[in-house]
Design an enzyme around this catalytic site. Structure first.
Site, PDB file in Angstrom:
ATOM      1  N   GLY A 109       0.936  -1.056  -0.293  1.00 53.59           N
ATOM      2  CA  GLY A 109      -0.125   0.166  -0.294  1.00 53.59           C
ATOM      3  C   GLY A 109       0.724   0.782   0.458  1.00 53.59           C
ATOM      4  N   ARG A 167       1.099  -4.953  -4.870  1.00 50.83           N
ATOM      5  CA  ARG A 167       1.062  -6.390  -4.381  1.00 50.83           C
ATOM      6  C   ARG A 167       1.686  -7.329  -5.268  1.00 50.83           C
ATOM      7  NH1 ARG A 167      -2.610  -2.912  -1.628  1.00 50.83           N
ATOM      8  NH2 ARG A 167      -2.218  -2.440   0.415  1.00 50.83           N
ATOM      9  N   ASP A 200       4.297  -5.210   6.659  1.00 45.79           N
ATOM     10  CA  ASP A 200       5.373  -6.268   6.931  1.00 45.79           C
ATOM     11  C   ASP A 200       4.925  -7.408   5.877  1.00 45.79           C
ATOM     12  OD1 ASP A 200       5.260  -7.917   9.556  1.00 45.79           O
ATOM     13  OD2 ASP A 200       3.510  -8.967   8.505  1.00 45.79           O
ATOM     14  N   THR A 254       3.768   2.706   6.020  1.00 46.03           N
ATOM     15  CA  THR A 254       2.208   1.971   6.204  1.00 46.03           C
ATOM     16  C   THR A 254       1.839   3.077   7.214  1.00 46.03           C
ATOM     17  OG1 THR A 254       0.682   0.800   6.973  1.00 46.03           O
ATOM     18  CG2 THR A 254       2.709   0.160   8.172  1.00 46.03           C
ATOM     19  N   ASP A 304      -1.124   2.461   8.579  1.00 42.14           N
ATOM     20  CA  ASP A 304      -1.994   2.136   9.784  1.00 42.14           C
ATOM     21  C   ASP A 304      -0.741   1.570  11.238  1.00 42.14           C
ATOM     22  OD1 ASP A 304      -3.757   1.067   8.454  1.00 42.14           O
ATOM     23  OD2 ASP A 304      -3.323  -0.513   8.438  1.00 42.14           O
ATOM     24  N   ASP A 340       1.756  -0.104  11.662  1.00 41.92           N
ATOM     25  CA  ASP A 340       1.378  -1.376  12.291  1.00 41.92           C
ATOM     26  C   ASP A 340       2.610  -2.539  12.623  1.00 41.92           C
ATOM     27  OD1 ASP A 340       1.368  -1.797   9.924  1.00 41.92           O
ATOM     28  OD2 ASP A 340      -1.132  -3.333  10.017  1.00 41.92           O
ATOM     29  N   ARG A 343      -7.273  -1.953   9.281  1.00 47.65           N
ATOM     30  CA  ARG A 343      -7.397  -3.517   9.176  1.00 47.65           C
ATOM     31  C   ARG A 343      -7.677  -4.636  10.797  1.00 47.65           C
ATOM     32  NH1 ARG A 343      -5.020  -6.334   3.853  1.00 47.65           N
ATOM     33  NH2 ARG A 343      -3.038  -5.105   4.949  1.00 47.65           N
TER      34      ARG A 343
END
Length: 319
Positions: free
Chosen positions: A10, A71, A102, A125, A127, A129, A171
């Site tokens: 992403g 991806r 990740d 990212t 996120d 995360d 997510r």
């Protein structure tokens, strides 16, 4: 050695500043440098070009990534990983900077175990995360996009005495939701990492509405799958006309903030310096407790990121 940079997975604001710094700093260090276009797919297909200053002129303020990303399902197959490595060999690329998350780092871990390639990952990212780092590239810009949207939604919510449920990205990680809820003063925050005590919230909100509260702002992380449920509850039980706003991919775009531009510069400098000075590569750059460093890729992919407990406490999600 020749160096290359690639985006994977992403997109996130800050990729273009990182790409520009890669070109500028590699040139300063006297290293030949390349772009790998379209991420892992481009590596497989040999979409590799030598980079120049003209390629990165005027891109600092732009969102997205000028070298694109992807991806790749093909990269799960050995024959395509071998093809990707052969493409790198054609240009004598032995050091690779990877902007990704990740999944991208897991792919590169396997790749580097099979072929003699050194890489350094830059956590990228929205996120936020990635295990082992306090900050991932793109987070500050995404948070400011969400903050701007929530401020505007609160304006109309208060004007019409409505409840608004705003779904943000995330997510499996509720970082964006938690920080955005704190920064906007949202009354409700729903994330994957913590249970929402609906009975306690119901009692409190009914009392507040009876006492004159005219609107409610709820921030929900997409990974919970509870956006529609919370909207129905607010309308049927709390008794406020309710609207849903899903912010979606606007959170990935936009002009990178000053913070993301400066973080991109530092991440890239540390990545290139390590590739040039150490044969012990296959690392991920981190930013933790105000300092930059490098951690083993095995540590990154074998652990799961968790939100700081103080953040969860601040949003009243845990006792």
């Amino acid at each position: 050695m020749a160096l290359a940079i690639m985006c994977s997975g992403g997109d996130a604001p800050g990729m273009n500043p990182a790409i520009k710094k890669f070109v500028d700093y590699a040139f300063k260090r006297g290293q030949k440098h390349y772009f790998i276009h379209h991420g892992l797919e481009g590596m497989i297909d040999g979409e590799i070009t030598e980079a120049s200053h003209s390629d990165v002129a005027g891109i600092l303020h732009r969102g997205g990534a000028i070298i694109r990303s992807s991806r790749s399902k093909r990269f799960f197959e050995y024959e395509y990983r071998k093809q990707a490595f052969e493409n790198l060999k054609k240009y004598d690329i032995t050091g690779l900077v990877v902007l990704g998350g990740d999944g991208s780092f897991r792919a590169m871990q396997r790749f580097s175990e099979e072929f003699p390639l050194n890489f350094v990952g830059i956590p990228t990212t929205i996120d936020n995360d990635i295990y082992g780092t306090d900050y991932c590239l793109g987070v500050d810009t995404a948070l400011n996009v969400i903050r701007d949207a929530l401020d505007k939604i609160r304006d109309t919510a208060s004007t019409f005495d409505r409840a608004f449920v705003v779904e943000v990205m995330g997510r499996e990680c509720g970082y964006l939701a938690v920080v955005s809820a704190l920064a906007s003063g949202a009354e409700i925050c729903i994330i994957p990492e913590a249970d929402f005590n609906i009975k306690v919230a119901e009692k409190q909100l009914l009392e507040e509405v009876a006492g004159g509260r005219g609107y409610i702002l709820a921030v929900v992380a997409e990974g919970t799958g509870k956006t529609a449920e919370i909207a129905e509850w607010l309308e049927s039980t709390i008794g406020l006309e309710t609207r849903v706003s899903i912010l979606g991919h606007i959170q990935r775009g936009g002009n990178p903030t000053v913070t993301d531009r400066l973080m991109a510069f530092e991440f890239v400098i540390h990545a290139i310096d390590h590739l040039l000075h150490s044969r012990d590569a296959n690392k991920v750059v981190y930013y933790r407790d105000g300092a930059y460093g490098l951690m083993e890729i095995d540590d990154v992919v074998s652990h799961t990121y968790t939100i700081d407990s103080e953040l969860l406490s601040a949003i009243n999600l845990i006792d």
